[in-house]
Write a protein that holds these residues in place. Structure first.
Motif, PDB file in Angstrom:
ATOM      1  N   SER A 184       6.085  16.490 -33.894  1.00  0.00           N
ATOM      2  CA  SER A 184       5.806  15.859 -35.191  1.00  0.00           C
ATOM      3  C   SER A 184       5.552  14.358 -35.107  1.00  0.00           C
ATOM      4  O   SER A 184       5.255  13.728 -36.120  1.00  0.00           O
ATOM      5  CB  SER A 184       6.957  16.141 -36.171  1.00  0.00           C
ATOM      6  OG  SER A 184       8.208  15.814 -35.616  1.00  0.00           O
ATOM      7  N   LEU A 185       5.638  13.784 -33.915  1.00  0.00           N
ATOM      8  CA  LEU A 185       5.388  12.355 -33.762  1.00  0.00           C
ATOM      9  C   LEU A 185       3.922  12.082 -33.430  1.00  0.00           C
ATOM     10  O   LEU A 185       3.219  12.941 -32.907  1.00  0.00           O
ATOM     11  CB  LEU A 185       6.261  11.779 -32.638  1.00  0.00           C
ATOM     12  CG  LEU A 185       7.765  11.680 -32.907  1.00  0.00           C
ATOM     13  CD1 LEU A 185       8.496  11.319 -31.624  1.00  0.00           C
ATOM     14  CD2 LEU A 185       8.067  10.666 -34.004  1.00  0.00           C
ATOM     15  N   ASP A 186       3.475  10.877 -33.701  1.00  0.00           N
ATOM     16  CA  ASP A 186       2.146  10.401 -33.330  1.00  0.00           C
ATOM     17  C   ASP A 186       2.268   8.977 -32.789  1.00  0.00           C
ATOM     18  O   ASP A 186       3.303   8.329 -32.930  1.00  0.00           O
ATOM     19  CB  ASP A 186       1.198  10.397 -34.543  1.00  0.00           C
ATOM     20  CG  ASP A 186       0.721  11.789 -34.913  1.00  0.00           C
ATOM     21  OD1 ASP A 186       0.158  12.479 -34.051  1.00  0.00           O
ATOM     22  OD2 ASP A 186       0.921  12.200 -36.086  1.00  0.00           O
ATOM     23  N   GLY A 187       1.186   8.491 -32.174  1.00  0.00           N
ATOM     24  CA  GLY A 187       1.109   7.093 -31.768  1.00  0.00           C
ATOM     25  C   GLY A 187       2.126   6.704 -30.714  1.00  0.00           C
ATOM     26  O   GLY A 187       2.529   7.502 -29.855  1.00  0.00           O
ATOM     27  N   GLU A 188       2.598   5.465 -30.781  1.00  0.00           N
ATOM     28  CA  GLU A 188       3.515   4.934 -29.778  1.00  0.00           C
ATOM     29  C   GLU A 188       4.851   5.668 -29.735  1.00  0.00           C
ATOM     30  O   GLU A 188       5.395   5.914 -28.643  1.00  0.00           O
ATOM     31  CB  GLU A 188       3.734   3.438 -30.011  1.00  0.00           C
ATOM     32  CG  GLU A 188       4.636   2.772 -28.964  1.00  0.00           C
ATOM     33  CD  GLU A 188       4.188   3.028 -27.520  1.00  0.00           C
ATOM     34  OE1 GLU A 188       5.055   3.221 -26.649  1.00  0.00           O
ATOM     35  OE2 GLU A 188       2.953   3.029 -27.274  1.00  0.00           O
ATOM     36  N   PRO A 189       5.451   6.040 -30.895  1.00  0.00           N
ATOM     37  CA  PRO A 189       6.694   6.823 -30.814  1.00  0.00           C
ATOM     38  C   PRO A 189       6.504   8.120 -30.016  1.00  0.00           C
ATOM     39  O   PRO A 189       7.396   8.523 -29.271  1.00  0.00           O
ATOM     40  CB  PRO A 189       7.023   7.104 -32.283  1.00  0.00           C
ATOM     41  CG  PRO A 189       6.400   5.964 -33.030  1.00  0.00           C
ATOM     42  CD  PRO A 189       5.132   5.669 -32.285  1.00  0.00           C
ATOM     43  N   TRP A 190       5.342   8.764 -30.187  1.00  0.00           N
ATOM     44  CA  TRP A 190       5.079   9.982 -29.421  1.00  0.00           C
ATOM     45  C   TRP A 190       5.000   9.663 -27.937  1.00  0.00           C
ATOM     46  O   TRP A 190       5.577  10.388 -27.114  1.00  0.00           O
ATOM     47  CB  TRP A 190       3.768  10.625 -29.887  1.00  0.00           C
ATOM     48  CG  TRP A 190       3.405  11.816 -29.046  1.00  0.00           C
ATOM     49  CD1 TRP A 190       3.844  13.090 -29.204  1.00  0.00           C
ATOM     50  CD2 TRP A 190       2.549  11.823 -27.897  1.00  0.00           C
ATOM     51  NE1 TRP A 190       3.314  13.907 -28.225  1.00  0.00           N
ATOM     52  CE2 TRP A 190       2.508  13.150 -27.401  1.00  0.00           C
ATOM     53  CE3 TRP A 190       1.801  10.844 -27.238  1.00  0.00           C
ATOM     54  CZ2 TRP A 190       1.768  13.518 -26.287  1.00  0.00           C
ATOM     55  CZ3 TRP A 190       1.061  11.213 -26.112  1.00  0.00           C
ATOM     56  CH2 TRP A 190       1.047  12.528 -25.645  1.00  0.00           C
ATOM     57  N   TRP A 191       4.296   8.575 -27.569  1.00  0.00           N
ATOM     58  CA  TRP A 191       4.172   8.205 -26.158  1.00  0.00           C
ATOM     59  C   TRP A 191       5.538   7.931 -25.539  1.00  0.00           C
ATOM     60  O   TRP A 191       5.815   8.323 -24.392  1.00  0.00           O
ATOM     61  CB  TRP A 191       3.282   6.963 -26.014  1.00  0.00           C
ATOM     62  CG  TRP A 191       1.876   7.276 -25.638  1.00  0.00           C
ATOM     63  CD1 TRP A 191       0.749   7.003 -26.341  1.00  0.00           C
ATOM     64  CD2 TRP A 191       1.430   7.935 -24.444  1.00  0.00           C
ATOM     65  NE1 TRP A 191      -0.362   7.452 -25.692  1.00  0.00           N
ATOM     66  CE2 TRP A 191       0.017   8.030 -24.506  1.00  0.00           C
ATOM     67  CE3 TRP A 191       2.073   8.458 -23.336  1.00  0.00           C
ATOM     68  CZ2 TRP A 191      -0.746   8.607 -23.513  1.00  0.00           C
ATOM     69  CZ3 TRP A 191       1.313   9.046 -22.326  1.00  0.00           C
ATOM     70  CH2 TRP A 191      -0.078   9.111 -22.422  1.00  0.00           C
ATOM     71  N   ARG A 192       6.401   7.246 -26.294  1.00  0.00           N
ATOM     72  CA  ARG A 192       7.739   6.949 -25.767  1.00  0.00           C
ATOM     73  C   ARG A 192       8.482   8.242 -25.443  1.00  0.00           C
ATOM     74  O   ARG A 192       9.061   8.387 -24.354  1.00  0.00           O
ATOM     75  CB  ARG A 192       8.526   6.127 -26.788  1.00  0.00           C
ATOM     76  CG  ARG A 192       9.986   5.897 -26.401  1.00  0.00           C
ATOM     77  CD  ARG A 192      10.701   5.001 -27.409  1.00  0.00           C
ATOM     78  NE  ARG A 192      12.114   4.871 -27.082  1.00  0.00           N
ATOM     79  CZ  ARG A 192      13.086   5.630 -27.597  1.00  0.00           C
ATOM     80  NH1 ARG A 192      12.781   6.578 -28.482  1.00  0.00           N
ATOM     81  NH2 ARG A 192      14.344   5.444 -27.234  1.00  0.00           N
ATOM     82  N   HIS A 193       8.464   9.199 -26.365  1.00  0.00           N
ATOM     83  CA  HIS A 193       9.156  10.465 -26.127  1.00  0.00           C
ATOM     84  C   HIS A 193       8.509  11.241 -24.988  1.00  0.00           C
ATOM     85  O   HIS A 193       9.205  11.864 -24.179  1.00  0.00           O
ATOM     86  CB  HIS A 193       9.164  11.299 -27.412  1.00  0.00           C
ATOM     87  CG  HIS A 193      10.255  10.925 -28.352  1.00  0.00           C
ATOM     88  ND1 HIS A 193      11.197  11.805 -28.815  1.00  0.00           N
ATOM     89  CD2 HIS A 193      10.561   9.732 -28.919  1.00  0.00           C
ATOM     90  CE1 HIS A 193      12.034  11.179 -29.639  1.00  0.00           C
ATOM     91  NE2 HIS A 193      11.656   9.918 -29.717  1.00  0.00           N
ATOM     92  N   ARG A 194       7.191  11.222 -24.913  1.00  0.00           N
ATOM     93  CA  ARG A 194       6.498  11.959 -23.860  1.00  0.00           C
ATOM     94  C   ARG A 194       6.886  11.418 -22.481  1.00  0.00           C
ATOM     95  O   ARG A 194       7.133  12.199 -21.541  1.00  0.00           O
ATOM     96  CB  ARG A 194       4.976  11.834 -24.068  1.00  0.00           C
ATOM     97  CG  ARG A 194       4.139  12.519 -23.010  1.00  0.00           C
ATOM     98  CD  ARG A 194       4.093  14.012 -23.215  1.00  0.00           C
ATOM     99  NE  ARG A 194       3.325  14.690 -22.179  1.00  0.00           N
ATOM    100  CZ  ARG A 194       2.652  15.809 -22.363  1.00  0.00           C
ATOM    101  NH1 ARG A 194       2.640  16.387 -23.541  1.00  0.00           N
ATOM    102  NH2 ARG A 194       1.984  16.360 -21.370  1.00  0.00           N
ATOM    103  N   ARG A 195       6.967  10.104 -22.361  1.00  0.00           N
ATOM    104  CA  ARG A 195       7.336   9.513 -21.067  1.00  0.00           C
ATOM    105  C   ARG A 195       8.777   9.843 -20.690  1.00  0.00           C
ATOM    106  O   ARG A 195       9.095   9.987 -19.506  1.00  0.00           O
ATOM    107  CB  ARG A 195       7.125   7.997 -21.118  1.00  0.00           C
ATOM    108  CG  ARG A 195       5.662   7.571 -21.088  1.00  0.00           C
ATOM    109  CD  ARG A 195       5.522   6.079 -20.861  1.00  0.00           C
ATOM    110  NE  ARG A 195       5.974   5.304 -22.013  1.00  0.00           N
ATOM    111  CZ  ARG A 195       5.180   4.844 -22.983  1.00  0.00           C
ATOM    112  NH1 ARG A 195       3.872   5.087 -22.941  1.00  0.00           N
ATOM    113  NH2 ARG A 195       5.656   4.143 -23.976  1.00  0.00           N
TER     114      ARG A 195
END
Length: 627
Positions: free
Chosen positions: A92-103
């Motif tokens: 449900s995240l997008d943008g930078e918050p999504w990238w942080r979780h993905r990493r």
């Protein structure tokens, strides 16, 4: 660039398109593909228009919006999944918050981090397979869900406490079942928020209320586990939660408790039910393609390679993908061939139809793993997208493929699965996935120590499970019957214990006891039974309640006595209903209690008596529902 028209689509009103899709998703979209071409749109009630893409090259343009920043996958999913997985989920995240979780999530789910999980997955699978019935049809998907749930609980959550495992084995299926109900998923987001906040949320029969209660049960256990693990870290632990607790972002910040909870539930919802369904489809295909099954057995017996096993997994995910689309919400217009998708629309590669493209996958209806091994393998791989594509390619894909390979190997080492019906099972939309319409019914035949089918199964009776070979005193019975009524109708009658006397030949009535007075796990009731002059009552606790799917309860008298259950499988005519009983009395005291019961009620051997009454119960229920 000159603007182009939006893609064509049906002119039916949104409510009717929604109804047609829910009733028969695959035929409806195949018909749209034939009529409108490789890009078409449809309208679902309460949602923006959605453009479907069924060309693999155009699909790559859709996935490219992730890197371009002109499309948001999280925003699409947030509308119908946030209630389950939370606002801080990769889904449900997008943008930078999504990238942080993905990493932060990628390292624990890739390469060396999961390489050592194979032995434990195999042990979990072997323990479950040992309890499968032999010689009679059963729903394989349910058994696969048991295995994949334990894999998540042990290897992802890292839970070892038996009491906590037992609570989650009840609470999690209930959460997924209630949270994935179509009535909830297709409810427009604004309507769902209003329903959850309005006074109506105290009405226990509403899907939103049942969902909130189920979510609270799981959350209480997960937050307690997170707190316990923070307070008492386990150095060297290899489960995913332990590694996430140690993970830090570029600024040195850990994931919060809420973020951890949301990602745990995400891995549960994306990696438990979907993997179980993928395994069910794999065996649904294998038992109907003897050539492939024989080739796979030969490779596994040789033990020199897993190339064909990997190709079988890929071909199963191609021919029967579990997730049918990968949508994005467009922030800018997107040109796809002769059409332009406006900003504000959803756009999605339709994975199921792309995988059926004969230009990429010749004879797509055939189950042919060789297409991922020969000279055309690279071309097939490029159009293969069961885990999505682009930057948002499924983070748990490697884990899922590993899990599938290990479980397939364990199943084939222990049983010979066959198809009870040569006709392939149809695809049915359940939650947001495509599942076998009969939940992948198979018949398992035991294999001897040499790995050969021993042929000593009895098609006409139920074997003992864990109590000896055929011929020993039976302690479990399963009978089945098809009823011309929808699963929801059958469930409505079965789950109301106060109405048992209306249709049961032996039970004269029932009543709820305790705080819970609805069919949910943990609810208790008393059933009154009569046989001739004998009248007795039984105190029961519901252990499993999945609306329109399954109902099970335990009979207790200080110690467990028996487990009863109903399993509902949709069919073309209505519902195939299985009724099961298992004696849980063990040891000398259990044997004595069984003899006393048989003598007091004059039933003869309990299993034979129960089989007769269970068949009578199904016939009575059929008469009650069909009129």
């Amino acid at each position: 660039m000159v603007s182009a028209p939006p893609p064509p689509g049906p002119r039916l009103p949104a409510w009717l398109q929604t109804a047609v899709f829910l009733a028969a998703p695959a035929p409806a979209l195949r018909a749209a593909r034939r009529r409108f071409g490789p890009v078409f749109h449809t309208r679902f009630l309460g949602f923006p228009p959605e453009a479907f893409v069924v060309d693999p090259e155009l699909a790559q343009l859709v996935y490219a919006v992730d890197a371009a920043g002109t499309g948001r996958a999280g925003e699409v999913r947030r509308g119908f999944l946030e209630g389950l997985v939370g606002a801080d989920s990769l889904l449900s995240l997008d943008g930078e918050p999504w990238w942080r979780h993905r990493r932060l999530l990628s390292p624990p789910l890739h390469g060396k981090a999961i390489a050592g999980y194979g032995d434990e997955i195999a042990a979990i699978a072997a323990a479950s397979i040992a309890e499968w019935p032999h010689g009679r049809p059963f729903a394989l998907r349910d058994r696969m869900q048991d295995i994949t749930l334990d894999v998540v609980l042990r290897l992802v959550f890292g839970i070892r406490d038996n009491e906590r495992l037992a609570r989650l084995r009840v609470a999690i299926p209930n959460l997924i079942e209630v949270g994935g109900a179509i009535a909830l998923l297709m409810l427009p987001p604004a309507a769902r928020v209003w329903t959850e906040r309005a006074p109506l949320n105290r009405m226990g029969f509403l899907p939103t209320t049942r969902f909130q209660r189920a979510r609270a049960d799981v959350d209480a256990i997960l937050y307690d586990e997170i707190a316990r693990r923070r307070a008492h870290p386990e150095p060297g632990a290899t489960d995913v939660l332990s590694r996430l607790l140690e993970a830090r972002d570029e600024d040195g910040n850990p994931l919060t408790d809420t973020e951890l909870r949301d990602e745990l539930v995400t891995m549960l919802s994306a990696g438990h039910e979907t993997t179980a369904t993928a395994l069910a489809w794999t065996f649904e295909r294998l038992v109907r393609t003897p050539r492939v099954l024989a080739e796979l057995r030969a490779e596994l017996a040789a033990g020199e390679s897993e190339a064909y096993l990997e190709a079988v997994v890929k071909e199963a995910l191609r021919s029967r993908p579990v997730v049918y689309e990968a949508p994005r919400l467009l922030d800018a217009p997107l040109r796809l061939g002769e059409h332009e998708i406006p900003a504000g629309w959803f756009v999605a590669p339709h994975i199921n139809l792309i995988h059926q493209d004969p230009n990429v996958f010749p004879d797509p209806a055939e189950f042919r793993p060789e297409r991922f091994l020969g000279p055309d393998a690279a071309r097939a791989q490029k159009a293969w997208m069961p885990f999505g594509g682009g930057r948002r390619y499924c983070v748990g894909a490697q884990f899922a493929v590993l899990e599938m390979k290990v479980i397939i190997r364990e199943v084939l080492a222990r049983v010979d699965p066959t198809a009870p019906d040569p006709a392939p099972e149809k695809q049915m939309l359940r939650h947001v996935t495509l599942v076998p319409a009969k939940l992948a019914r198979v018949v398992a035949h035991p294999r001897d120590d040499a790995g050969q089918a021993n042929g000593q199964h009895d098609e006409g009776r139920t074997e003992s499970v864990g109590t000896g070979n055929v011929g020993t005193k039976r302690r479990d019975v399963t009978v089945g019957l098809e009823i011309e009524a929808a699963p929801d109708e059958v469930w409505a009658v079965l789950s109301d214990v106060t109405r048992m006397g209306e249709w049961s030949p032996e039970c004269t009535g029932g009543r709820w006891i305790g705080r819970l007075r609805e069919p949910v796990a943990g609810a208790r009731f008393v059933g009154t039974n009569r046989r001739g002059p004998a009248v007795w009552s039984t105190r029961c606790t519901i252990t499993e309640a999945r609306p329109a799917r399954a109902l099970a309860w335990r009979v207790d008298a200080g110690l467990p006595i028996a487990r009863w259950s109903f399993t509902l499988t949709p069919t073309d005519k209505g519902t195939y209903l299985e009724h099961s009983w298992r004696d849980q009395r063990v040891g000398p005291l259990g044997a004595a209690a069984r003899l006393l019961t048989e003598a007091a009620l004059r039933t003869g051997p309990r299993a034979e008596h129960n089989e007769r009454t269970m068949r009578a119960t199904l016939e009575a229920l059929k008469l009650h529902l069909e009129g």
